[in-house]
Design an enzyme around this catalytic site. Structure first.
Site, short mmCIF file in Angstrom:
data_model
loop_
_atom_site.label_atom_id
_atom_site.label_comp_id
_atom_site.label_asym_id
_atom_site.label_seq_id
_atom_site.Cartn_x
_atom_site.Cartn_y
_atom_site.Cartn_z
N GLU A 1 -5.72 -7.99 3.80
CA GLU A 1 -5.19 -9.06 4.65
C GLU A 1 -6.32 -9.78 5.36
O GLU A 1 -6.30 -11.01 5.49
CB GLU A 1 -4.20 -8.50 5.67
CG GLU A 1 -3.52 -9.59 6.48
CD GLU A 1 -2.56 -9.07 7.54
OE1 GLU A 1 -2.39 -9.76 8.57
OE2 GLU A 1 -1.98 -7.99 7.35
N HIS B 1 0.82 -1.20 0.00
CA HIS B 1 0.00 0.00 0.00
C HIS B 1 0.86 1.26 0.00
O HIS B 1 1.08 1.90 1.03
CB HIS B 1 -0.96 -0.01 1.20
CG HIS B 1 -2.13 -0.91 1.03
ND1 HIS B 1 -2.83 -1.45 2.08
CD2 HIS B 1 -2.71 -1.39 -0.10
CE1 HIS B 1 -3.80 -2.22 1.60
NE2 HIS B 1 -3.75 -2.19 0.30
N SER C 1 -2.81 0.04 6.65
CA SER C 1 -3.25 -0.17 8.03
C SER C 1 -2.15 0.15 9.03
O SER C 1 -2.36 0.85 10.02
CB SER C 1 -3.71 -1.62 8.21
OG SER C 1 -4.04 -1.88 9.56
#
Length: 317
Positions: A132, A47, A230
């Site tokens: 995930e 990401h 995240s």
């Protein structure tokens, strides 16, 4: 030229790329070298827009679903992992598939599979919709993995058998928040099996610890990372919880809100596990144009972990 105001930049260490991200990027680069472009990548490999754009320039094609990939070109699965149905479909289509799933995520997948074989229902601490989470929950049949995101979710759980439960976690969560949810699970289900080793990866833990060490020294914290990362977003939360009055996520130097930093004399700087060091240097250079900068590094751990790439990339074409 007027004198620039003094500023101390505290660099948290470790920061930036972890071994799983290094490996995933290397896998795409090696696939491009071995088979030539285009190489398809299901979901962003990690990401970070800067990383994804750099790989795209080399010939990587990023897609969300396997249905967007032709049968005759290689496909790489992202570092976040994929549901079991994805490699199964690739095998049915006789595609060349390369799995870039972080080995620490694979460890959680294997843990879930072992519990399932023993007839144990899984509870997964994670964020709904994150790749995930989707990949890990997709390792087992529907209903075998129950998702909780908060302590409040624990109270609402409806399980098959309180005596046959285990929990696992997303690897990129806040250590402190996860501890609270785990405690709630153990309080409600005293017989629940906890992971033998913490599922939260070493890189996430180390980066959060470094932010906590920097926090007492600074007026503001900047975290370099993507909005959909995240672990980067957790670093912002850890900074706020540790007392930083201003804790902000930025993707690049251009995103800095200079007005919000008026009057500050000490700033903490870190980067999520998928953000390259070149972006850290870019931010430092931006500060040097506005302040007389002193850089100090606050190191809480040294990382020397390296993961091997899949065998298919080490074999001759």
């Amino acid at each position: 030229m007027p004198d620039l105001p003094p500023l101390t930049l505290y660099l948290a260490a470790p920061r930036g790329f972890c071994a799983g991200v290094d490996r995933a990027i290397k896998i795409v680069e090696m696939a491009l070298q071995k088979w030539g472009p285009p190489v398809y990548v299901r979901h962003e490999i990690v990401h970070n827009r800067f990383v994804v754009d750099a790989l795209r320039a080399q010939g990587a094609v990023f897609v969300e679903e396997l249905s967007e990939c032709p049968d005759d070109r290689p496909v790489v699965f992202s570092a976040h992992g994929v549901p079991k149905s994805v490699p199964a479909e690739a095998a049915d289509r006789r595609m060349i598939a390369v799995d870039a799933t972080c080995p620490l995520v694979t460890k959680v997948h294997n843990e879930a599979a072992r519990h399932h074989e023993a007839g144990t229902q899984m509870i997964y601490i994670g964020h709904a919709g994150h790749p995930e989470t989707v990949g890990t929950m997709g390792q087992l049949p529907p209903g075998e993995v129950l998702l909780v995101e908060t302590v409040e979710d624990v109270a609402r759980l409806q399980v098959r058998d309180p005596a046959k439960l285990a929990f696992i976690t997303q690897t990129t969560l806040s250590v402190d928040d996860t501890a609270g949810i785990a405690a709630a699970l153990k309080a409600r289900f005293p017989l629940i099996h906890a992971p033998a080793h913490d599922d939260i990866c070493y890189a996430t833990t180390n980066r959060q610890a470094a932010v906590k060490a920097v926090a007492p020294k600074i007026d503001a914290l900047l975290v370099i990372g993507a909005p959909n990362s995240s672990n980067s977003r957790r670093l912002v939360e850890v900074g706020s919880a540790a007392g930083c009055g201003y804790s902000m996520l930025i993707q690049r130097a251009a995103d800095i809100d200079w007005r919000a930093l008026t009057g500050v004399r000490a700033i903490g700087l870190t980067a999520g596990a998928s953000a390259p060091e070149v972006l850290v240097n870019e931010v430092i250079d931006a500060f040097r144009t506005r302040f007389a900068v002193t850089v100090e590094q606050v190191e809480t751990a040294v990382e020397d972990i390296e993961f091997k790439v899949p065998r298919i990339l080490r074999e001759p074409a």
